[in-house]
Scaffold this active site. Structure first.
Site, PDB file in Angstrom:
ATOM      1  N   GLU A 165       0.860  -1.244  -0.136  1.00  0.00           N
ATOM      2  CA  GLU A 165       0.047   0.223  -0.014  1.00  0.00           C
ATOM      3  C   GLU A 165       0.968   1.524   0.001  1.00  0.00           C
ATOM      4  O   GLU A 165       0.491   2.142   0.954  1.00  0.00           O
ATOM      5  CB  GLU A 165      -0.939   0.143   0.994  1.00  0.00           C
ATOM      6  CG  GLU A 165      -1.965  -1.072   1.163  1.00  0.00           C
ATOM      7  CD  GLU A 165      -3.248  -0.945   1.896  1.00  0.00           C
ATOM      8  OE1 GLU A 165      -3.368   0.041   2.684  1.00  0.00           O
ATOM      9  OE2 GLU A 165      -4.182  -1.827   1.791  1.00  0.00           O
ATOM     10  N   GLU A 369      -5.467  -8.806   0.030  1.00  0.00           N
ATOM     11  CA  GLU A 369      -5.927  -8.321   1.290  1.00  0.00           C
ATOM     12  C   GLU A 369      -7.706  -8.219   0.636  1.00  0.00           C
ATOM     13  O   GLU A 369      -7.798  -7.451  -0.453  1.00  0.00           O
ATOM     14  CB  GLU A 369      -5.793  -7.307   2.011  1.00  0.00           C
ATOM     15  CG  GLU A 369      -4.162  -7.289   2.919  1.00  0.00           C
ATOM     16  CD  GLU A 369      -3.930  -6.086   3.518  1.00  0.00           C
ATOM     17  OE1 GLU A 369      -4.833  -5.265   3.972  1.00  0.00           O
ATOM     18  OE2 GLU A 369      -2.705  -5.912   3.494  1.00  0.00           O
TER      19      GLU A 369
HETATM   20  C1  BGP Z   1      -4.753  -2.384   4.504  1.00  0.00           C
HETATM   21  C2  BGP Z   1      -3.229  -2.739   5.473  1.00  0.00           C
HETATM   22  C3  BGP Z   1      -3.445  -3.688   6.562  1.00  0.00           C
HETATM   23  C4  BGP Z   1      -4.506  -3.682   7.531  1.00  0.00           C
HETATM   24  C5  BGP Z   1      -5.913  -3.570   6.592  1.00  0.00           C
HETATM   25  C6  BGP Z   1      -7.163  -3.482   7.484  1.00  0.00           C
HETATM   26  O1  BGP Z   1      -4.682  -1.072   4.766  1.00  0.00           O
HETATM   27  O2  BGP Z   1      -2.391  -3.051   4.664  1.00  0.00           O
HETATM   28  O3  BGP Z   1      -2.281  -3.661   7.254  1.00  0.00           O
HETATM   29  O4  BGP Z   1      -4.235  -3.091   8.615  1.00  0.00           O
HETATM   30  O5  BGP Z   1      -5.909  -2.418   6.051  1.00  0.00           O
HETATM   31  O6  BGP Z   1      -7.182  -1.972   8.059  1.00  0.00           O
HETATM   32  P1  BGP Z   1      -7.617  -1.709   9.184  1.00  0.00           P
HETATM   33  O7  BGP Z   1      -6.376  -2.283  10.147  1.00  0.00           O
HETATM   34  O8  BGP Z   1      -7.354  -0.228   9.548  1.00  0.00           O
HETATM   35  O9  BGP Z   1      -8.584  -1.994   9.777  1.00  0.00           O
END
Ligand code: BGP
Length: 469
Positions: A165, A369
């Site tokens: 990201e 993800e």
């Molecule tokens: C993405 C990241 C992850 C994870 C996910 C969920 O942006 O790559 O590391 O954190 O989001 O987000 P959050 O943890 O803010 O719910």
């Protein structure tokens, strides 16, 4: 488009799930590990820090056994740069090398292929103190770190991801610990850092192809289709603007080796074009990814920025863009439900995003993800009835199959997250895993692993290669 008959998921489809080092490992200062910007950054009030998290560092064997029980073909995790180089460069920490050797070997002994993210938000603090990504030396430090990973793990690892990201680090850098304000325009600084990260990525992609000819490597941005809030041409234009700035700036460079023209004109307009040194563009155009990995949570909807939009959202994060004067204004999509944490839920948007990526880049796609953060409840008898998560994932996997039927070359699906871990901004209470980790925000309890209902459901999805959802 409706299809009379759906194509099946390919036989060698890469089913798995994801985590990242700073969110799951714990052991933040053990065995010689140095501090990263995530370890020592500030945390929102009432949320856990990243020091112990799910303590995967000490539970990795048990965790891998659980992934194997679900039938994982792959496991996507990140390497903590600061375990390998406590100060980002310099002396290698043998214990750090050993930990990931053990983890990789453990996975392979269970027939699970590792997919390794080289850098997932956790820049070494020592590099940050020397200017972080604003300093061109960080490019060399990343290349040196990449070389070390290829030397030590390249004999066994077939899939590499460069930077997780990068687009979110640039768009929400303050939330991810990479920005420190010292007077210079933050936006200018960020787009310079972006340029350096793009160079660092190009260098390790090239290095990977030279050092590990049988391995594949790609970027891992957060990508989503952008909808116009209405059929007004100005709204459509705003969606087009935001898509170039949020999505294509990063991928056009990774794949085509050039700056996206709309994104570049945006940077010109804002006075934040990066300084490009002689030779940079050759480096950028001299590397090609083998696939595109991307994280998808939901689509975004935007309106023309001059319009004061009554539904304008009050906070910004990875999925919720507030707006940019003269470019776009974040809007609520009235057609979509939301998670308990306010992110819209859009499985059809997943298919649209897959198609868009396929048409634009014509490369294999890997989902690294996708998932639902929720307040899971541990019920009597060690049960977590996360039917809402099953629904979310089922609906997205259905759309993935439709996209495959549309002709998209989708090679794998790794939802977030394999096991519970600390969320980036919302602590441990925002859970995503198939495995419940028994702790709460501040009370570590016994960190016991408990299989959620979704664990058994996903196991069957993998067993039937996505035929039984
Ligand atoms: C993405 C990241 C992850 C994870 C996910 C969920 O942006 O790559 O590391 O954190 O989001 O987000 P959050 O943890 O803010 O719910």
């Amino acid at each position: 488009m409706y299809h009379k008959k759906l194509k099946l998921f390919p036989k060698d489809f890469l089913w798995g799930a994801s985590t990242s080092a700073y969110q799951v490992e714990g052991g933040w200062n053990e065995d010689g590990k140095g501090p990263s910007v995530m370890d020592i950054g500030e945390h929102p009030a009432n949320t856990s820090d990243f020091k112990i998290t799910s303590d995967h560092y000490h539970h990795y064997k048990e965790d891998v056994a659980l992934l194997a029980e679900m039938g994982f073909k792959v496991y996507r995790f990140s390497i903590a740069w600061t375990r390998i180089f406590p100060k980002g460069v310099g002396e290698i920490n043998k214990k750090g090398i050993e930990f990931y050797n053990n983890l990789i070997n453990e996975l392979l002994s269970h027939n699970i292929e590792p997919i390794i993210t080289m850098y997932h938000f956790d820049l070494p603090q020592a590099l940050q103190l020397k200017g972080g990504w604003s300093n061109r030396e960080t490019i060399d430090a990343f290349e040196n770190y990449g070389r070390t990973l290829f030397i030590n793990y390249g004999d066994r690892v077939k899939y590499w991801l460069t930077i997780n990201e990068q687009n979110m680090m640039i768009l929400h850098g303050s939330a991810l610990g990479i920005v420190d304000s010292d007077g210079e325009s933050i936006q200018k600084k960020l787009y310079q850092q972006n340029h350096h990260m793009l160079l660092a990525q190009a260098k390790v992609m090239k290095l990977c192809h030279v050092m590990c000819p049988n391995a594949k490597i790609g970027p891992a941005p957060n990508i989503t289709s952008i909808y116009p809030a209405s059929s007004k041409p100005e709204d459509v234009l705003a969606a087009n603007n935001w898509s170039s700035i949020r999505n294509w700036l990063y991928l056009d460079m990774a794949v085509f080796g050039r700056y996206n023209t709309v994104a570049w004109s945006f940077m010109e307009e804002k006075g934040c074009t990066p300084k490009i040194e002689p030779g940079d563009m050759e480096v950028l155009s001299g590397a090609k990814p083998d696939f595109i990995a991307f994280n998808y949570y939901c689509t975004a909807t935007v309106a023309e920025s001059e319009n004061a939009h009554s539904d304008r959202l009050s906070t910004g994060d990875q999925q919720i863009g507030l707006g940019e004067t003269g470019v776009y204004l974040g809007a609520v999509n009235p057609n979509l439900p939301k998670t308990e944490f306010g992110w819209e839920i859009d499985p059809v948007g997943f298919r649209i995003t897959l198609r868009e990526l396929n048409e634009r880049y014509n490369l294999p796609l890997l989902v690294t993800e996708n998932g639902l953060g929720a307040f899971d409840k541990l019920e009597q008898g060690n049960v977590v009835n996360d039917d809402y998560r099953i629904d979310f994932l089922r609906n997205h996997i259905k759309q993935a199959q439709l996209a495959i039927t549309d002709g998209v070359k989708l090679i794998g699906y790794c939802p977030w997250s394999a096991i519970d871990l600390v969320s980036t901004h919302q602590g441990f209470q925002k859970r995503y895993g198939f495995v419940y980790v028994n702790r709460d925000e501040f009370d570590l309890r016994d960190l016991r692993r408990i299989k959620k209902k979704s664990f058994f459901w996903y196991k069957n999805v993998i067993l039937t290669n996505g035929n039984n959802l």
